[in-house]
Scaffold this motif. Sequence first.
Motif, PDB file in Angstrom:
ATOM      1  N   THR A 202       0.695  -1.595  -0.076  1.00  0.00           N
ATOM      2  CA  THR A 202      -0.066  -0.055  -0.091  1.00  0.00           C
ATOM      3  C   THR A 202       0.903   0.936   0.059  1.00  0.00           C
ATOM      4  O   THR A 202       2.079   1.666   1.171  1.00  0.00           O
ATOM      5  N   ASP A 203       0.115   2.482  -0.615  1.00  0.00           N
ATOM      6  CA  ASP A 203       0.987   3.190  -0.793  1.00  0.00           C
ATOM      7  C   ASP A 203       2.478   3.266  -1.684  1.00  0.00           C
ATOM      8  O   ASP A 203       3.390   4.211  -1.520  1.00  0.00           O
ATOM      9  N   SER A 204       3.270   2.036  -1.907  1.00  0.00           N
ATOM     10  CA  SER A 204       4.155   2.097  -2.603  1.00  0.00           C
ATOM     11  C   SER A 204       4.287   2.927  -4.563  1.00  0.00           C
ATOM     12  O   SER A 204       5.498   3.236  -5.004  1.00  0.00           O
ATOM     13  N   PHE A 205       3.591   2.850  -4.500  1.00  0.00           N
ATOM     14  CA  PHE A 205       3.145   3.218  -5.966  1.00  0.00           C
ATOM     15  C   PHE A 205       4.074   1.813  -6.844  1.00  0.00           C
ATOM     16  O   PHE A 205       4.707   3.294  -7.910  1.00  0.00           O
ATOM     17  N   THR A 206       4.059   1.218  -7.082  1.00  0.00           N
ATOM     18  CA  THR A 206       5.567   0.637  -7.888  1.00  0.00           C
ATOM     19  C   THR A 206       5.050  -1.365  -8.250  1.00  0.00           C
ATOM     20  O   THR A 206       4.603  -1.131  -6.940  1.00  0.00           O
ATOM     21  N   SER A 207       5.098  -0.831  -9.273  1.00  0.00           N
ATOM     22  CA  SER A 207       4.912  -2.183  -9.817  1.00  0.00           C
ATOM     23  C   SER A 207       6.234  -3.734  -9.150  1.00  0.00           C
ATOM     24  O   SER A 207       6.486  -4.553  -9.864  1.00  0.00           O
ATOM     25  N   GLU A 208       7.573  -3.351  -8.492  1.00  0.00           N
ATOM     26  CA  GLU A 208       8.680  -3.266  -8.543  1.00  0.00           C
ATOM     27  C   GLU A 208       8.818  -4.812  -7.968  1.00  0.00           C
ATOM     28  O   GLU A 208       9.552  -5.611  -8.380  1.00  0.00           O
ATOM     29  N   ARG A 209       7.380  -5.875  -7.337  1.00  0.00           N
ATOM     30  CA  ARG A 209       7.885  -6.647  -6.679  1.00  0.00           C
ATOM     31  C   ARG A 209       7.087  -8.573  -7.110  1.00  0.00           C
ATOM     32  O   ARG A 209       6.025  -8.118  -7.075  1.00  0.00           O
ATOM     33  N   GLN A 210       7.430  -8.096  -8.493  1.00  0.00           N
ATOM     34  CA  GLN A 210       6.980  -8.640  -9.252  1.00  0.00           C
ATOM     35  C   GLN A 210       7.946  -9.978  -9.323  1.00  0.00           C
ATOM     36  O   GLN A 210       9.147  -9.907  -9.783  1.00  0.00           O
ATOM     37  N   PHE A 211       7.421 -11.147  -9.863  1.00  0.00           N
ATOM     38  CA  PHE A 211       8.181 -12.757  -9.544  1.00  0.00           C
ATOM     39  C   PHE A 211       7.656 -14.042 -10.584  1.00  0.00           C
ATOM     40  O   PHE A 211       6.008 -13.678 -10.657  1.00  0.00           O
ATOM     41  N   ARG A 212       8.523 -14.874 -11.700  1.00  0.00           N
ATOM     42  CA  ARG A 212       8.008 -15.704 -12.426  1.00  0.00           C
ATOM     43  C   ARG A 212       8.656 -17.471 -11.729  1.00  0.00           C
ATOM     44  O   ARG A 212       9.960 -16.906 -11.765  1.00  0.00           O
ATOM     45  N   ILE A 213       7.819 -17.732 -11.133  1.00  0.00           N
ATOM     46  CA  ILE A 213       7.883 -19.138 -10.118  1.00  0.00           C
ATOM     47  C   ILE A 213       7.937 -20.401 -11.234  1.00  0.00           C
ATOM     48  O   ILE A 213       6.687 -20.695 -11.805  1.00  0.00           O
ATOM     49  N   GLU A 214       9.059 -20.755 -11.363  1.00  0.00           N
ATOM     50  CA  GLU A 214       9.797 -21.740 -12.538  1.00  0.00           C
ATOM     51  C   GLU A 214       9.338 -23.428 -11.770  1.00  0.00           C
ATOM     52  O   GLU A 214       9.689 -23.186 -11.061  1.00  0.00           O
TER      53      GLU A 214
END
Length: 243
Positions: A202-214
């Motif tokens: 909340t309130d970070s306004f960033t999508s940097e915490r995206q991950f791809r789980i192989e």
Amino acid sequence: MTYCVGLKLDRGLVFAADTRTNAGLDNISTFKKLHVWEKSGDRVITLLSAGNLAVTQAVISLLSEHIHNAGEGRPTLMTVETMFQAARLVGSAVREVREIDGEALATSADNFFVTFILGGQIKGEDPRLFQIYSAGNFIEVCEDTPFVQIGEHKYGKPILDRVTRHDMRLGEAAKMVLLSFDSTLRSNLSVGMPIDLMLYNTDSFTSERQFRIEKDDPYFQKLSEGWSDALRDAFANMDELEL
């Protein structure tokens, strides 16, 4: 088929989607179903999709084209002032695609069945989460049920029903969601790896915490094996039915 999950928690939002689009005996294919639009410091909007791939692609492309052609004066995901307006915009895009392709799809073996999970935060309001249907209408997640699922949801729902809490840490919620996917993957071949995962604070306004789980991800393998062992131990320690 597919499986997607969205959670709204006190600390933010969690999203996850598989990537399988075809599960034939000799034709397995994948496609990204988690899409993000971001304006740093102002908004992060995430859309998960399930259903007819051609239709969901058309809706996502239409939303992106409107952003690139913002000078035409129509509202876009980058200009709407609330997530409610964003949900209405996605619904309008669904109806626009239906107007173009709906008749043709109705006369073929395919159909127009699509569903979406829309979530995010626009500056000035709290994070919000919606489920959008084929008709373009939608519902918003409420306090009673802080998660939504689309696609092949039945196998992964029990753990969400039993474990979800509003005050969960996002990492804790991500663990729960991955176990929900593990249960689904074991029971339905139409859902497949890799899994796209996003955590939004909340309130970070960033999508940097995206991950791809192989498939060979060490954490996911450890989680799956540990969950299986824990279930077997719990089952073994319960009293048998005495007849």
